[in-house]
Design a protein around this motif. Structure first.
Motif, PDB file in Angstrom:
ATOM      1  N   HIS A 113     -49.575 -43.460   5.444  1.00  0.00           N
ATOM      2  CA  HIS A 113     -49.225 -42.089   5.834  1.00  0.00           C
ATOM      3  C   HIS A 113     -48.771 -41.235   4.640  1.00  0.00           C
ATOM      4  O   HIS A 113     -49.152 -40.065   4.517  1.00  0.00           O
ATOM      5  CB  HIS A 113     -48.114 -42.161   6.890  1.00  0.00           C
ATOM      6  N   SER A 138     -40.503 -35.252   3.884  1.00  0.00           N
ATOM      7  CA  SER A 138     -40.827 -35.267   5.306  1.00  0.00           C
ATOM      8  C   SER A 138     -39.590 -35.665   6.100  1.00  0.00           C
ATOM      9  O   SER A 138     -38.481 -35.722   5.562  1.00  0.00           O
ATOM     10  CB  SER A 138     -41.982 -36.242   5.562  1.00  0.00           C
ATOM     11  N   GLY A 139     -39.792 -35.938   7.385  1.00  0.00           N
ATOM     12  CA  GLY A 139     -38.672 -36.323   8.228  1.00  0.00           C
ATOM     13  C   GLY A 139     -38.149 -37.713   7.888  1.00  0.00           C
ATOM     14  O   GLY A 139     -36.967 -38.005   8.070  1.00  0.00           O
ATOM     15  N   GLY A 165     -36.028 -33.871   5.362  1.00  0.00           N
ATOM     16  CA  GLY A 165     -36.280 -33.364   6.716  1.00  0.00           C
ATOM     17  C   GLY A 165     -35.214 -33.814   7.700  1.00  0.00           C
ATOM     18  O   GLY A 165     -34.789 -33.066   8.581  1.00  0.00           O
ATOM     19  N   GLU A 166     -34.785 -35.069   7.519  1.00  0.00           N
ATOM     20  CA  GLU A 166     -33.730 -35.631   8.369  1.00  0.00           C
ATOM     21  C   GLU A 166     -32.437 -34.824   8.183  1.00  0.00           C
ATOM     22  O   GLU A 166     -31.737 -34.511   9.157  1.00  0.00           O
ATOM     23  CB  GLU A 166     -33.537 -37.080   7.909  1.00  0.00           C
ATOM     24  N   PHE A 168     -32.207 -31.687   7.192  1.00  0.00           N
ATOM     25  CA  PHE A 168     -32.431 -30.403   7.860  1.00  0.00           C
ATOM     26  C   PHE A 168     -32.196 -30.549   9.367  1.00  0.00           C
ATOM     27  O   PHE A 168     -31.506 -29.732   9.985  1.00  0.00           O
ATOM     28  CB  PHE A 168     -33.875 -29.918   7.627  1.00  0.00           C
ATOM     29  N   ASP A 169     -32.783 -31.594   9.952  1.00  0.00           N
ATOM     30  CA  ASP A 169     -32.693 -31.758  11.413  1.00  0.00           C
ATOM     31  C   ASP A 169     -31.254 -32.018  11.863  1.00  0.00           C
ATOM     32  O   ASP A 169     -30.807 -31.507  12.885  1.00  0.00           O
ATOM     33  CB  ASP A 169     -33.616 -32.894  11.875  1.00  0.00           C
ATOM     34  N   PRO A 180     -37.325 -30.248  16.515  1.00  0.00           N
ATOM     35  CA  PRO A 180     -36.838 -30.525  15.168  1.00  0.00           C
ATOM     36  C   PRO A 180     -36.375 -29.229  14.501  1.00  0.00           C
ATOM     37  O   PRO A 180     -37.036 -28.201  14.590  1.00  0.00           O
ATOM     38  CB  PRO A 180     -38.069 -31.117  14.471  1.00  0.00           C
ATOM     39  N   GLY A 181     -35.231 -29.322  13.832  1.00  0.00           N
ATOM     40  CA  GLY A 181     -34.511 -28.102  13.475  1.00  0.00           C
ATOM     41  C   GLY A 181     -34.872 -27.443  12.165  1.00  0.00           C
ATOM     42  O   GLY A 181     -34.393 -26.341  11.886  1.00  0.00           O
ATOM     43  N   GLY A 182     -35.711 -28.086  11.322  1.00  0.00           N
ATOM     44  CA  GLY A 182     -35.993 -27.552   9.990  1.00  0.00           C
ATOM     45  C   GLY A 182     -36.369 -26.079   9.979  1.00  0.00           C
ATOM     46  O   GLY A 182     -35.749 -25.269   9.298  1.00  0.00           O
ATOM     47  N   ARG A 183     -37.371 -25.735  10.791  1.00  0.00           N
ATOM     48  CA  ARG A 183     -37.852 -24.334  10.720  1.00  0.00           C
ATOM     49  C   ARG A 183     -36.848 -23.377  11.349  1.00  0.00           C
ATOM     50  O   ARG A 183     -36.736 -22.225  10.940  1.00  0.00           O
ATOM     51  CB  ARG A 183     -39.242 -24.194  11.331  1.00  0.00           C
ATOM     52  N   CYS A 280     -43.191 -26.888   4.423  1.00  0.00           N
ATOM     53  CA  CYS A 280     -43.416 -25.647   5.197  1.00  0.00           C
ATOM     54  C   CYS A 280     -42.360 -24.604   4.845  1.00  0.00           C
ATOM     55  O   CYS A 280     -42.521 -23.424   5.161  1.00  0.00           O
ATOM     56  CB  CYS A 280     -43.283 -25.897   6.703  1.00  0.00           C
ATOM     57  N   ASP A 309     -47.542 -33.484   9.920  1.00  0.00           N
ATOM     58  CA  ASP A 309     -48.439 -34.614  10.162  1.00  0.00           C
ATOM     59  C   ASP A 309     -49.773 -34.174  10.761  1.00  0.00           C
ATOM     60  O   ASP A 309     -49.803 -33.404  11.730  1.00  0.00           O
ATOM     61  CB  ASP A 309     -47.752 -35.624  11.087  1.00  0.00           C
TER      62      ASP A 309
HETATM   63  O1  KG4 Z   1     -44.139 -34.639   7.515  1.00  0.00           O
HETATM   64  P1  KG4 Z   1     -43.589 -34.361   8.872  1.00  0.00           P
HETATM   65  O2  KG4 Z   1     -44.394 -33.483   9.787  1.00  0.00           O
HETATM   66  O3  KG4 Z   1     -43.315 -35.664   9.661  1.00  0.00           O
HETATM   67  C1  KG4 Z   1     -42.884 -36.839   9.055  1.00  0.00           C
HETATM   68  O4  KG4 Z   1     -43.735 -37.562   8.470  1.00  0.00           O
HETATM   69  O5  KG4 Z   1     -41.653 -37.080   9.120  1.00  0.00           O
HETATM   70  O6  KG4 Z   1     -42.128 -33.709   8.632  1.00  0.00           O
HETATM   71  C2  KG4 Z   1     -41.307 -33.321   9.694  1.00  0.00           C
HETATM   72  C3  KG4 Z   1     -40.036 -32.748   9.122  1.00  0.00           C
HETATM   73  C4  KG4 Z   1     -38.960 -32.497  10.172  1.00  0.00           C
HETATM   74  O7  KG4 Z   1     -37.739 -33.038   9.699  1.00  0.00           O
HETATM   75  C5  KG4 Z   1     -38.902 -30.972  10.242  1.00  0.00           C
HETATM   76  O8  KG4 Z   1     -37.645 -30.447  10.618  1.00  0.00           O
HETATM   77  C6  KG4 Z   1     -39.244 -30.602   8.820  1.00  0.00           C
HETATM   78  O9  KG4 Z   1     -40.292 -31.489   8.483  1.00  0.00           O
HETATM   79  N1  KG4 Z   1     -39.653 -29.201   8.686  1.00  0.00           N
HETATM   80  C7  KG4 Z   1     -38.963 -28.281   7.988  1.00  0.00           C
HETATM   81  C8  KG4 Z   1     -39.633 -27.047   8.156  1.00  0.00           C
HETATM   82  N2  KG4 Z   1     -40.708 -27.262   8.959  1.00  0.00           N
HETATM   83  C9  KG4 Z   1     -40.712 -28.586   9.273  1.00  0.00           C
HETATM   84  N3  KG4 Z   1     -37.856 -28.394   7.233  1.00  0.00           N
HETATM   85  C10 KG4 Z   1     -37.398 -27.276   6.627  1.00  0.00           C
HETATM   86  N4  KG4 Z   1     -37.969 -26.052   6.758  1.00  0.00           N
HETATM   87  C11 KG4 Z   1     -39.080 -25.885   7.502  1.00  0.00           C
HETATM   88  N5  KG4 Z   1     -39.647 -24.697   7.617  1.00  0.00           N
END
Ligand code: KG4
Ligand code: ZN
Length: 351
Positions: A113, A138-139, A165-166, A168-169, A180-183, A280, A309
């Motif tokens: 992945h 990523s997450g 990402g974790e 952020f969430d 998921p809270g990132g965006r 993103c 993903d």
């Molecule tokens: O790569 P991904 O789609 O899945 C994994 O492989 O984990 O990443 C998902 C992560 C989540 O934690 C989500 O909150 C974060 O990417 N994410 C963001 C944004 N968009 C998605 N984090 C910060 N800002 C964003 N705009």
């Protein structure tokens, strides 16, 4: 070569059709079905994810073939994410890929992945090819990788605790934002005052040397705790929420930008490629682009559709692996974690 690629490692069921030479893959179609159901639980429920993949994998694949204007007769190989991820979720994609391959007498190939995330950007930007410094955020992972050539990867740094990402969430949850809270956190931070809360930059200080163990690693759990303490200390959370989001995001971004530029300088790479869902984040991409430009480096970031993903990135990595003559066999199976092929861990000398 035309490949049908499948991705089911977490909470997206995705299929894509791609063709072309490995250094210039062409995307014929991409279907991504996001599993919304997990929002109710504030996180991905593995058992539910597997069941949702099972319901979606056949129609999603059919749609990808239809969108590409082809049938299985036009496909030369099947690619599928086989690690890392939720084993039950991965097994849906792997089993379906193996069944299709057996029924059609086609080769099947398992793709890691995170190697997929490395290949996502080249689908948008043909110049996002090695050599480059990659930041995958990523997450589940945060990895700084030197990519000398496709398939030749050196891990320069990684997170010691939470993935970007974790973090952020988790902080988004603290601030009452949906999963998921990132965006959502990025949107909230946009109206925040950068000077209201200033959190210390984790593992980042001026005196660090390349030989220091924390020169390229990151750590976000202390930052998360600092936000938690600030939330508890706040006497007006409605007023403070955007400022807390901004303070957190600025600290995390400044750290990622500094570490990535250090990695690029160490290996003298002109190109920086971002990948993973956190790519993103517009504030991250803009900060990285500005800082890199000041040092004569160029940043390539995938569009949000390819940053999160998706099966297109799995297909792009598969075209490379297939071009080297690699093939899976009947023993192909799912792994919750497994080393990225071609990755040498340069960080072990630090630990
Ligand atoms: O790569 P991904 O789609 O899945 C994994 O492989 O984990 O990443 C998902 C992560 C989540 O934690 C989500 O909150 C974060 O990417 N994410 C963001 C944004 N968009 C998605 N984090 C910060 N800002 C964003 N705009
Ligand atoms: Zn991912």
């Amino acid at each position: 070569m035309r490949v049908l690629a499948l991705e089911s490692s977490c909470d997206e069921t995705s299929a894509a059709v791609l063709h072309g030479p490995p250094d210039a893959p062409v995307l014929d179609s991409l279907v991504i079905l996001s599993q919304d159901v997990h929002r109710i639980f504030g996180g991905v429920v593995p058992e539910i994810a597997s069941r949702e993949h099972l319901a979606a994998i056949v129609p999603v694949t059919r749609q990808a073939l239809r969108d590409a204007g082809c049938t299985l007769d036009d496909i030369d190989a099947i690619a599928v994410t086989h690690a890392p991820g939720l084993v039950g979720a991965l097994l849906v994609g792997v089993s379906y890929a193996k069944a299709l391959a057996a029924a059609r007498d086609l080769p099947v190939i398992g793709v890691h992945h995170m190697e997929g995330h490395l290949f996502a950007t080249v689908l948008d930007h043909p110049d996002a090819t090695p050599p480059f410094t990659a930041l995958l955020v990523s997450g589940g992972h945060t990895m700084l990788i030197d990519v000398a050539a496709w398939g030749t990867y050196r891990l320069l740094g990684a997170t010691r605790d939470d993935a970007a990402g974790e973090a952020f969430d988790k902080v988004a949850k603290l601030l009452g934002l949906p999963y998921p809270g990132g965006r959502h956190l990025e949107a909230l931070a946009a109206s925040g005052d950068p000077d209201w809360f200033r959190f210390s930059r984790p593992m980042l200080h001026g005196g660090q040397q390349p030989t220091d163990p924390d020169y390229l690693d990151v750590s976000f759990s202390g930052l998360k705790t600092a936000v938690l303490l600030a939330v508890r200390a706040s006497d007006d959370l409605v007023r403070d929420r955007p400022h807390l989001a901004r303070g957190f995001q600025d600290a995390l971004i400044e750290t990622l930008v500094a570490k990535t530029l250090r990695g690029a300088a160490l290996h003298d790479r002109r190109r920086i490629v971002l990948g993973g869902g956190v790519a993103c984040n517009r504030a991250l991409v803009d900060a990285m682009t500005t800082a890199a430009a000041a040092r004569g480096r160029t940043v390539f970031a995938p569009t949000p559709r390819l940053a999160t993903d998706n099966a297109a990135m799995i297909g792009a990595a598969a075209l490379f692996r297939l071009s080297r003559g690699e093939r899976g066999d009947a023993s192909l199976t799912a792994h919750a974690s497994s080393p990225m092929p071609g990755l040498v861990d340069a960080t072990t000398r630090h630990r």
